[in-house]
Design a protein around this motif. Structure first.
Motif, short mmCIF file in Angstrom:
data_model
loop_
_atom_site.label_atom_id
_atom_site.label_comp_id
_atom_site.label_asym_id
_atom_site.label_seq_id
_atom_site.Cartn_x
_atom_site.Cartn_y
_atom_site.Cartn_z
N GLU A 110 0.83 -1.21 0.00
CA GLU A 110 0.00 0.00 0.00
C GLU A 110 0.87 1.26 0.00
N LEU A 111 1.91 1.25 0.83
CA LEU A 111 2.77 2.43 0.95
C LEU A 111 3.61 2.66 -0.30
N VAL A 112 4.12 1.60 -0.89
CA VAL A 112 5.06 1.75 -2.00
C VAL A 112 4.35 2.08 -3.31
N THR A 113 3.07 1.80 -3.41
CA THR A 113 2.35 2.06 -4.66
C THR A 113 1.65 3.42 -4.67
N ARG A 118 5.04 6.76 -0.43
CA ARG A 118 6.38 6.24 -0.72
C ARG A 118 7.44 7.30 -0.40
N LEU A 119 7.17 8.52 -0.78
CA LEU A 119 8.11 9.61 -0.48
C LEU A 119 8.23 9.81 1.02
N ARG A 120 7.12 9.69 1.74
CA ARG A 120 7.15 9.85 3.19
C ARG A 120 8.04 8.79 3.86
N VAL A 121 7.90 7.54 3.42
CA VAL A 121 8.73 6.47 3.99
C VAL A 121 10.19 6.68 3.61
N ALA A 122 10.45 7.06 2.36
CA ALA A 122 11.83 7.31 1.92
C ALA A 122 12.46 8.42 2.76
N ARG A 123 11.71 9.48 3.00
CA ARG A 123 12.22 10.57 3.84
C ARG A 123 12.53 10.07 5.25
N GLN A 124 11.66 9.20 5.75
CA GLN A 124 11.89 8.67 7.09
C GLN A 124 13.17 7.83 7.14
N MET A 125 13.42 7.08 6.05
CA MET A 125 14.66 6.29 5.98
C MET A 125 15.88 7.20 6.02
N TYR A 126 15.83 8.30 5.28
CA TYR A 126 16.95 9.23 5.30
C TYR A 126 17.05 9.95 6.64
N GLY A 211 10.94 -1.92 -2.79
CA GLY A 211 11.74 -0.90 -2.12
C GLY A 211 11.12 0.48 -2.21
N PHE A 212 11.57 1.37 -1.35
CA PHE A 212 11.09 2.75 -1.33
C PHE A 212 12.12 3.71 -1.93
N VAL A 213 13.38 3.50 -1.64
CA VAL A 213 14.45 4.30 -2.23
C VAL A 213 15.01 3.57 -3.46
N HIS A 214 15.36 2.29 -3.29
CA HIS A 214 15.81 1.48 -4.42
C HIS A 214 14.58 0.93 -5.15
N THR A 215 14.76 0.62 -6.41
CA THR A 215 13.64 0.10 -7.19
C THR A 215 14.15 -0.74 -8.36
N GLY A 216 13.29 -1.61 -8.89
CA GLY A 216 13.62 -2.35 -10.09
C GLY A 216 14.45 -3.60 -9.86
N HIS A 217 14.71 -3.97 -8.60
CA HIS A 217 15.53 -5.15 -8.31
C HIS A 217 14.79 -6.03 -7.32
N ILE A 218 15.01 -7.34 -7.40
CA ILE A 218 14.31 -8.28 -6.53
C ILE A 218 14.68 -8.08 -5.06
#
Length: 314
Positions: A110-113, A118-126, A211-218
């Motif tokens: 739900e968050l990543v789509t 998605r931006l909110r979670v990525a910001r939290q990771m940073y 992923g939230f920051v990374h994408t396109g990889h398993i």
């Protein structure tokens, strides 16, 4: 009705939580088999037993031969089996989750789509890497730039601390020994870290590829979470190993990463961080009341779930 042949799965309630497990065990040049609920590793020196239910990740290096029953036990115990090359550059398999509930997985999806969440979670990771700083208004480009500057400072700092010559991060997965000693150590350390993080993600029932920051990889989500800990674990270890002039950089680096994680605090932190990122407003236990319920529901367009295993004939 006759019983299904073969060993019965280990009951979920009897398994050790992801936060309480061994981080990883690396094996090479041995035969891996099963003895009751333990994984055995046998070579010319003898046999060792490893309780499967307490293992996070088993890294299988060159010269290992593993039995079908050993893999069954690993999978049913929620442990991750990783086949790696001589210097640990490949990932091939994992076990089952330690829960029957898809709650965290659905929340992750739900968050990543959704672009905003998605931006909110990525910001939290940073934000976890910049304590005390407000990154809530930064774009992804600005966050990447700030993170790049932070990592470069860390490389320079550890190079000055250890006296190791440093130019840049440069490695080739097909030519491990072609890199400088510190780049070799960084690759070996990161491989071990990825294996443990992957094991935690799978054990919690999340998707390694979302992923939230990374994408396109398993393993995009694996790289997301692992990046939270490199500054404290893999970077200092790699520079220390390079400074010592280790004869077997891969082996010594893996042992150093294992020693850094063996007190169990890393697994607790990793589980807590994943749950906090995906469910910041909820108090979720790793084994909630619904975790062991083997119940499959059917989705309804009206936003409710209905029972499965029922004939809904008009």
């Amino acid at each position: 009705m006759p019983e299904i042949p073969g060993a019965k799965p280990v009951p979920l309630p009897q398994l050790t939580r992801a936060a309480d497990r061994l981080t990883f065990v690396y094996l090479e040049h041995c035969v891996v088999h099963r003895d009751a609920n333990a994984i055995t590793a046998r070579d010319a020196r003898g046999t060792v037993h490893i309780p499967a239910a307490t293992l996070g990740a088993l890294l299988l290096g060159p010269g290992t031969s593993v039995s079908q029953q050993a893999m069954v036990l690993l999978a049913e115990s929620g442990s991750t089996a990783v086949w790696v090359g001589e210097h640990g550059v490949r990932y091939y398999a994992h076990g089952r989750t330690l829960t029957q509930s898809s709650r965290l997985l659905e929340r992750q999806a739900e968050l990543v789509t959704n672009r905003n969440s998605r931006l909110r979670v990525a910001r939290q990771m940073y934000a976890m890497r910049f304590p005390g700083e407000d990154v809530s208004g930064l774009t992804m480009q600005q966050l990447r730039g700030r993170e790049g500057a932070r990592v470069r400072r860390l490389y320079r700092s550890h190079a000055e601390r250890t006296g190791v010559e440093w130019d840049r991060r440069d490695y080739d997965t097909t030519d491990f020994e072609g890199g400088s000693p510190v780049n070799q150590a960084l690759s070996a350390a990161n491989t071990s870290l990825y294996g443990v993080v992957h094991a935690v993600i799978v054990a919690l029932g999340c998707a390694p590829g979302l992923g939230f920051v990374h994408t396109g990889h398993i393993r995009s989500f694996v790289y997301d979470i692992a990046d939270l800990y490199k500054a404290d674990i893999t970077l200092p270890i790699a520079f220390d190993i390079a400074a010592r002039g280790a004869s077997d950089i891969g082996a010594e680096t893996r042992r150093a990463v294992r020693d850094a994680m063996k007190d169990g605090k890393f697994l607790e932190t990793c589980v807590r961080d994943i749950q906090t990122l995906l469910t910041p407003d909820e108090d979720i236990e790793e084994y909630g009341p619904e975790s062991f319920e083997d119940v499959v529901m059917l989705w309804d367009y009206n936003g409710r779930n209905v029972a499965g295993g029922v004939s809904y004939e008009e």
